[in-house]
Design an enzyme around this catalytic site. Structure first.
Site, mmCIF file in Angstrom:
data_model
loop_
_atom_site.group_PDB
_atom_site.id
_atom_site.type_symbol
_atom_site.label_atom_id
_atom_site.label_comp_id
_atom_site.label_asym_id
_atom_site.label_seq_id
_atom_site.Cartn_x
_atom_site.Cartn_y
_atom_site.Cartn_z
ATOM 1 N N ARG A 93 -0.638 -0.572 -8.601
ATOM 2 C CA ARG A 93 -2.199 -0.389 -8.103
ATOM 3 C C ARG A 93 -2.232 1.242 -8.383
ATOM 4 N NH1 ARG A 93 -3.166 -2.158 -2.626
ATOM 5 N NH2 ARG A 93 -3.613 -4.063 -3.241
ATOM 6 N N ASP A 114 0.712 -1.232 -0.207
ATOM 7 C CA ASP A 114 -0.080 0.005 0.040
ATOM 8 C C ASP A 114 1.008 1.267 -0.064
ATOM 9 O OD1 ASP A 114 -2.389 -1.538 0.213
ATOM 10 O OD2 ASP A 114 -2.436 -1.494 2.302
#
Ligand code: FDA
Length: 305
Positions: free
Chosen positions: A182, A132
């Site tokens: 992502r 992340d």
């Protein structure tokens, strides 16, 4: 304004204590969080995979301040990945990791060692890790750590945030063969010096970044619930001749579940980000900041106590 107030509350330990002291309705947290244990996460993962979706499992926790907590986070991921080894869930299930939960803020080397152990276990278990991205003060460190890990674990992926002014350049650098990126809009409160502030500017940046990723050699992971961004991604996939295996959509657990199924039924890979654990406060506050309607849901849950 609404977003900044909620995100300021997300960083306040006083508000955190207050919110956690209220016996929140199970429904509220369970709408966005799979449960407290790895078994809960695996149960939800099985349901989603049974519905034709892929998952990425996230053990909730961030901004760890002690080596013992960082080690405990690493161990939780190792045991989760042990559970995935040889399981029918792999490779449809991977893990998402926050470096701040592994000690990035106080000992970058330690966080990297823990991240390396998680990547090694994921590789043994036949699956992948995506890191992340947190607030902008961590971007350089996260990308540097990722670069070193990718030398040994080329499938390690990372999230990039379209609201950051730097991200177009990061996309250009990272859209290379084998790289898993992502693309999300970004969930933290960031100053104007580093981040676009209006929805329109963030959306325009998202589309520019998507163009770079979809026209590059990597594997784009389009992480958004925004119908306009999804439609543009479908268009770009046709334009750049990407088959359904050349990129994927990603959405958060509990957000637009019908759209997740619709895209999967259309043949796309759709990966659902499934968080679990007891440290749900920061994650839940970011979801509330994204959508005022979620705050109404939250308020109703409190009022119904
Ligand atoms: P946005 O919030 O602008 O919403 C646009 C539109 O989407 C809305 O107008 C509505 O139409 C629709 N929509 C959104 N939420 C909805 C809901 N609950 N119900 C119905 N419609 C809804 N962030 C970060 O900073 N670092 C990270 O590492 C990650 N990782 C990550 C992984 C994955 C898989 C996802 C999906 C997201 C993240 N994020 C993230 C969060 C991300 O940055 C962002 O905050 C949220 O995804 C919300 O942005 P959207 O792109 O969905 O659009």
């Amino acid at each position: 304004m609404f977003r900044s107030v909620i995100l300021a509350a997300a960083g306040s330990s006083q508000v955190e204590r207050l919110v956690q002291s209220v016996p929140l309705s199970r429904n509220l947290v369970s709408r966005f969080v799979a449960g407290t244990s790895g078994d809960d996460a695996l149960r939800v993962a099985r349901e989603l995979v049974g519905d034709g979706l892929a998952v990425t499992l996230d053990y909730l926790g961030e901004d760890t301040t002690t080596a013992a907590d960082a080690e405990a986070t690493r161990d939780e991921y190792l045991s989760l990945l042990d559970g995935l080894a040889g399981d029918e869930l792999t490779p449809a299930a991977e893990v998402s990791v926050k470096l701040s939960a592994l000690g990035q803020a106080f000992d970058e080397k330690l966080a990297e060692e823990h991240a390396r152990a998680i990547c090694a276990k994921a590789s043994e278990s036949g699956t992948t890790v995506t890191f992340d991205m947190e607030d902008h003060s961590t971007t350089d460190s996260t990308l540097e750590i990722l670069g070193r890990l990718r030398a040994d674990f080329p499938t390690a992926g990372v999230a990039l945030q379209a609201y950051l002014r730097r991200t177009e350049a990061d996309c250009r650098e990272l859209a290379t063969h084998g790289s898993r990126i992502r693309l999300c809009k970004g969930a933290y409160s960031e100053p104007e010096s580093v981040a676009y502030q209006t929805r329109l500017d963030v959306d325009k940046s998202y589309v520019r970044c998507m163009n770079i990723l979809m026209s590059g050699d990597g594997y784009p992971m389009i992480a958004t619930h925004d119908p306009r961004m999804i439609a543009i991604a479908e268009d770009r996939a046709k334009w750049f001749d990407h088959g359904c295996d050349d990129f994927e959509f990603q959405m958060l657990y509990g957000v637009r579940p019908e759209e997740q199924l619709r895209l999967a039924e259309d043949g796309y890979t759709v990966r659902v980000y499934v968080p679990y654990g007891t440290q749900w406060y920061g994650y839940l506050m970011r979801r509330l900041a994204e959508r005022p309607a979620n705050l109404a849901f939250f308020a109703r849950a409190l009022a119904s106590r």
